[in-house]
Design a protein around this motif. Structure first.
Motif, PDB file in Angstrom:
ATOM      1  N   GLU A  60      43.786  13.027  27.164  1.00 26.96           N
ATOM      2  CA  GLU A  60      43.396  13.307  28.541  1.00 26.96           C
ATOM      3  C   GLU A  60      41.986  12.823  28.869  1.00 26.96           C
ATOM      4  O   GLU A  60      41.694  12.482  30.010  1.00 26.96           O
ATOM      5  N   VAL A  61      41.102  12.785  27.883  1.00 29.01           N
ATOM      6  CA  VAL A  61      39.729  12.320  28.121  1.00 29.01           C
ATOM      7  C   VAL A  61      39.730  10.907  28.703  1.00 29.01           C
ATOM      8  O   VAL A  61      38.927  10.576  29.583  1.00 29.01           O
ATOM      9  N   SER A  62      40.653  10.071  28.229  1.00 27.70           N
ATOM     10  CA  SER A  62      40.686   8.678  28.685  1.00 27.70           C
ATOM     11  C   SER A  62      41.145   8.543  30.127  1.00 27.70           C
ATOM     12  O   SER A  62      41.070   7.456  30.702  1.00 27.70           O
ATOM     13  N   THR A  63      41.627   9.639  30.740  1.00 18.46           N
ATOM     14  CA  THR A  63      42.106   9.571  32.121  1.00 18.46           C
ATOM     15  C   THR A  63      41.122  10.179  33.120  1.00 18.46           C
ATOM     16  O   THR A  63      41.364  10.135  34.326  1.00 18.46           O
ATOM     17  N   LEU A  64      40.011  10.760  32.645  1.00 18.63           N
ATOM     18  CA  LEU A  64      39.079  11.440  33.541  1.00 18.63           C
ATOM     19  C   LEU A  64      38.371  10.441  34.464  1.00 18.63           C
ATOM     20  O   LEU A  64      38.003   9.344  34.056  1.00 18.63           O
ATOM     21  N   ALA A  65      38.158  10.868  35.701  1.00 21.08           N
ATOM     22  CA  ALA A  65      37.540   9.993  36.705  1.00 21.08           C
ATOM     23  C   ALA A  65      36.024   9.935  36.520  1.00 21.08           C
ATOM     24  O   ALA A  65      35.380  10.969  36.330  1.00 21.08           O
ATOM     25  N   PRO A  66      35.432   8.732  36.583  1.00 25.23           N
ATOM     26  CA  PRO A  66      33.975   8.611  36.440  1.00 25.23           C
ATOM     27  C   PRO A  66      33.246   9.048  37.699  1.00 25.23           C
ATOM     28  O   PRO A  66      33.802   9.015  38.800  1.00 25.23           O
ATOM     29  N   ASP A 112      40.530   2.706  21.428  1.00 30.27           N
ATOM     30  CA  ASP A 112      40.034   1.666  22.332  1.00 30.27           C
ATOM     31  C   ASP A 112      39.915   2.170  23.765  1.00 30.27           C
ATOM     32  O   ASP A 112      39.048   1.733  24.516  1.00 30.27           O
ATOM     33  N   ALA A 113      40.794   3.077  24.162  1.00 33.63           N
ATOM     34  CA  ALA A 113      40.739   3.612  25.521  1.00 33.63           C
ATOM     35  C   ALA A 113      39.449   4.381  25.751  1.00 33.63           C
ATOM     36  O   ALA A 113      38.842   4.310  26.826  1.00 33.63           O
ATOM     37  N   LEU A 114      38.996   5.124  24.733  1.00 34.68           N
ATOM     38  CA  LEU A 114      37.737   5.854  24.859  1.00 34.68           C
ATOM     39  C   LEU A 114      36.547   4.908  24.863  1.00 34.68           C
ATOM     40  O   LEU A 114      35.576   5.120  25.589  1.00 34.68           O
ATOM     41  N   ALA A 164      34.392  13.524  35.619  1.00 38.61           N
ATOM     42  CA  ALA A 164      34.766  14.790  36.234  1.00 38.61           C
ATOM     43  C   ALA A 164      35.843  15.450  35.376  1.00 38.61           C
ATOM     44  O   ALA A 164      36.856  14.834  35.051  1.00 38.61           O
ATOM     45  N   VAL A 165      35.612  16.694  34.988  1.00 37.34           N
ATOM     46  CA  VAL A 165      36.516  17.390  34.080  1.00 37.34           C
ATOM     47  C   VAL A 165      37.639  18.073  34.862  1.00 37.34           C
ATOM     48  O   VAL A 165      37.388  18.837  35.800  1.00 37.34           O
ATOM     49  N   THR A 166      38.880  17.798  34.490  1.00 40.33           N
ATOM     50  CA  THR A 166      40.032  18.416  35.138  1.00 40.33           C
ATOM     51  C   THR A 166      40.278  19.812  34.575  1.00 40.33           C
ATOM     52  O   THR A 166      39.764  20.178  33.518  1.00 40.33           O
ATOM     53  N   GLN A 167      41.097  20.583  35.292  1.00 36.24           N
ATOM     54  CA  GLN A 167      41.453  21.914  34.811  1.00 36.24           C
ATOM     55  C   GLN A 167      42.184  21.839  33.474  1.00 36.24           C
ATOM     56  O   GLN A 167      42.008  22.695  32.609  1.00 36.24           O
ATOM     57  N   LEU A 168      43.016  20.809  33.302  1.00 35.81           N
ATOM     58  CA  LEU A 168      43.746  20.668  32.040  1.00 35.81           C
ATOM     59  C   LEU A 168      42.791  20.441  30.877  1.00 35.81           C
ATOM     60  O   LEU A 168      42.908  21.080  29.825  1.00 35.81           O
ATOM     61  N   PRO A 214      15.883  16.962  20.433  1.00 41.06           N
ATOM     62  CA  PRO A 214      15.236  15.651  20.306  1.00 41.06           C
ATOM     63  C   PRO A 214      16.222  14.554  19.914  1.00 41.06           C
ATOM     64  O   PRO A 214      17.384  14.832  19.572  1.00 41.06           O
ATOM     65  N   PRO A 215      15.786  13.300  19.963  1.00 42.45           N
ATOM     66  CA  PRO A 215      16.690  12.176  19.652  1.00 42.45           C
ATOM     67  C   PRO A 215      17.398  12.325  18.316  1.00 42.45           C
ATOM     68  O   PRO A 215      16.776  12.630  17.297  1.00 42.45           O
ATOM     69  N   HIS A 216      18.703  12.109  18.324  1.00 40.65           N
ATOM     70  CA  HIS A 216      19.537  12.198  17.130  1.00 40.65           C
ATOM     71  C   HIS A 216      20.813  11.405  17.399  1.00 40.65           C
ATOM     72  O   HIS A 216      21.044  10.937  18.514  1.00 40.65           O
ATOM     73  N   SER A 217      21.645  11.267  16.406  1.00 41.61           N
ATOM     74  CA  SER A 217      22.927  10.585  16.591  1.00 41.61           C
ATOM     75  C   SER A 217      23.924  11.172  15.601  1.00 41.61           C
ATOM     76  O   SER A 217      23.563  11.924  14.700  1.00 41.61           O
ATOM     77  N   HIS A 218      25.194  10.834  15.768  1.00 43.47           N
ATOM     78  CA  HIS A 218      26.241  11.264  14.847  1.00 43.47           C
ATOM     79  C   HIS A 218      27.342  10.212  14.830  1.00 43.47           C
ATOM     80  O   HIS A 218      27.424   9.368  15.711  1.00 43.47           O
ATOM     81  N   ARG A 219      28.183  10.282  13.824  1.00 41.99           N
ATOM     82  CA  ARG A 219      29.175   9.232  13.651  1.00 41.99           C
ATOM     83  C   ARG A 219      30.404   9.425  14.523  1.00 41.99           C
ATOM     84  O   ARG A 219      31.243   8.541  14.615  1.00 41.99           O
ATOM     85  N   HIS A 220      30.519  10.564  15.169  1.00 40.86           N
ATOM     86  CA  HIS A 220      31.647  10.822  16.050  1.00 40.86           C
ATOM     87  C   HIS A 220      31.346  10.399  17.488  1.00 40.86           C
ATOM     88  O   HIS A 220      30.195  10.332  17.902  1.00 40.86           O
ATOM     89  N   VAL A 221      32.390  10.138  18.245  1.00 37.56           N
ATOM     90  CA  VAL A 221      32.292  10.072  19.695  1.00 37.56           C
ATOM     91  C   VAL A 221      32.098  11.510  20.189  1.00 37.56           C
ATOM     92  O   VAL A 221      32.780  12.421  19.713  1.00 37.56           O
ATOM     93  N   GLN A 222      31.176  11.726  21.114  1.00 38.11           N
ATOM     94  CA  GLN A 222      30.942  13.075  21.630  1.00 38.11           C
ATOM     95  C   GLN A 222      31.308  13.154  23.104  1.00 38.11           C
ATOM     96  O   GLN A 222      30.831  12.361  23.922  1.00 38.11           O
ATOM     97  N   LEU A 223      32.145  14.124  23.450  1.00 44.41           N
ATOM     98  CA  LEU A 223      32.375  14.475  24.847  1.00 44.41           C
ATOM     99  C   LEU A 223      31.541  15.719  25.112  1.00 44.41           C
ATOM    100  O   LEU A 223      31.890  16.814  24.670  1.00 44.41           O
TER     101      LEU A 223
END
Length: 273
Positions: A152-158, A106-108, A117-121, A44-53
């Motif tokens: 690497e997260v900041s380089t992933l293709a949308p 800031d990049a995130l 899209a998640v890369t192999q790396l 159900p709806p929730h939140s957290h103080r971290h950025v989540q991938l």
């Protein structure tokens, strides 16, 4: 059919309350977490103080917020900003991995609420980060893995898997009903009549509420409704017909144009580990 989480706030069950609380109060700048949940299970709806991938290794996940919904198929991830209330629904049996990072990059921030899209790396880094965490390994190696993962997260293709939802209650009700029974042939005039608006007024209203044209939103909603069925192994012909397409070729063309690969090949993708 894709079922959108009801627009009400439910209590977290005990296991997720413990998990979310642990993440929210953790002092580490990067946290890794794995979960395997059955089809139909909803956080159900929730939140957290971290950025989540939120990375989907297998299955299909639907994440809903007050500003839209995002479908995440295998091999993809959603970047969720801190303190944004969201729910997570398993559209099939799901295996997920999450990486939690304290905000400040800031990049995130520029990539929040994008399906990536998640890369192999990145896949390998997530697996290694979880392995090190489970083994209780800390120190330079662990930190290097987490630092490179964040980089690497900041380089992933949308990927175009977001579906904005309107704030207007009447229009939102129509959108939810459409997700239950999508049709590529639904005409704008039908909804304009339901809301007692002229075609021109409704066109402007819909664009203002969703940021998309009616035709673009309808196509994206049809695509959303198809992904869980593909994950469940339903024949492409059946899915195309249910989505309102006259033939498989037209559906495959739409699917390939939007996601870069035919539907049969798309859902074979999954991230081992």
């Amino acid at each position: 059919m894709t079922k959108l989480p009801a627009p009400t706030v439910a209590a977290l069950d005990e296991s997720h309350r413990h998990s979310v609380g642990k993440i929210f109060h953790a002092g580490s700048s990067v946290i890794v977490h794995r979960s395997d949940d059955p089809a139909g299970y909803t956080v159900p709806p929730h939140s957290h103080r971290h950025v989540q991938l939120l990375c989907v290794f297998s299955g299909v996940v639907f994440v809903a917020t007050g500003i839209g919904g995002w479908m995440i198929p295998p091999g993809h991830a959603l970047l969720i900003p801190p303190r944004l209330e969201h729910s997570v629904e398993m559209m099939s049996d799901v295996s997920m991995r999450s990486v939690y990072l304290l905000p400040g990059d800031d990049a995130l921030a520029k990539r929040f609420l994008q399906v990536l899209a998640v890369t192999q790396l990145v896949r390998s880094l997530i697996i290694e980060a979880i392995r090190l965490h489970d083994a209780g390994v800390e120190g330079r190696k662990s930190q290097l893995v987490l630092d490179l993962l964040a980089e690497e997260v900041s380089t992933l293709a949308p990927r175009p898997l977001g579906l904005p939802f309107p704030s207007d209650a009447r229009l939102a009700e129509l959108c939810r009903a459409f997700m239950e029974a999508p049709s590529a042939h639904l005409r704008l005039d039908q909804w304009a009549d339901r809301l007692a608006m002229s075609r021109r007024t409704f066109t402007r209203f819909f664009l203002r509420e969703t940021g998309l044209s009616f035709a673009a939103w309808r196509q994206q909603a049809c695509l959303f409704a198809c992904l869980p069925k593909l994950a469940a192994g339903a024949p492409v012909t059946q899915i195309a017909m249910l989505a309102g397409y006259d033939n498989v070729a037209a559906f495959t063309t739409m699917f390939t144009r939007r996601l870069g690969t035919p539907p049969r090949a798309y859902m074979r993708r999954a991230l081992p580990g």
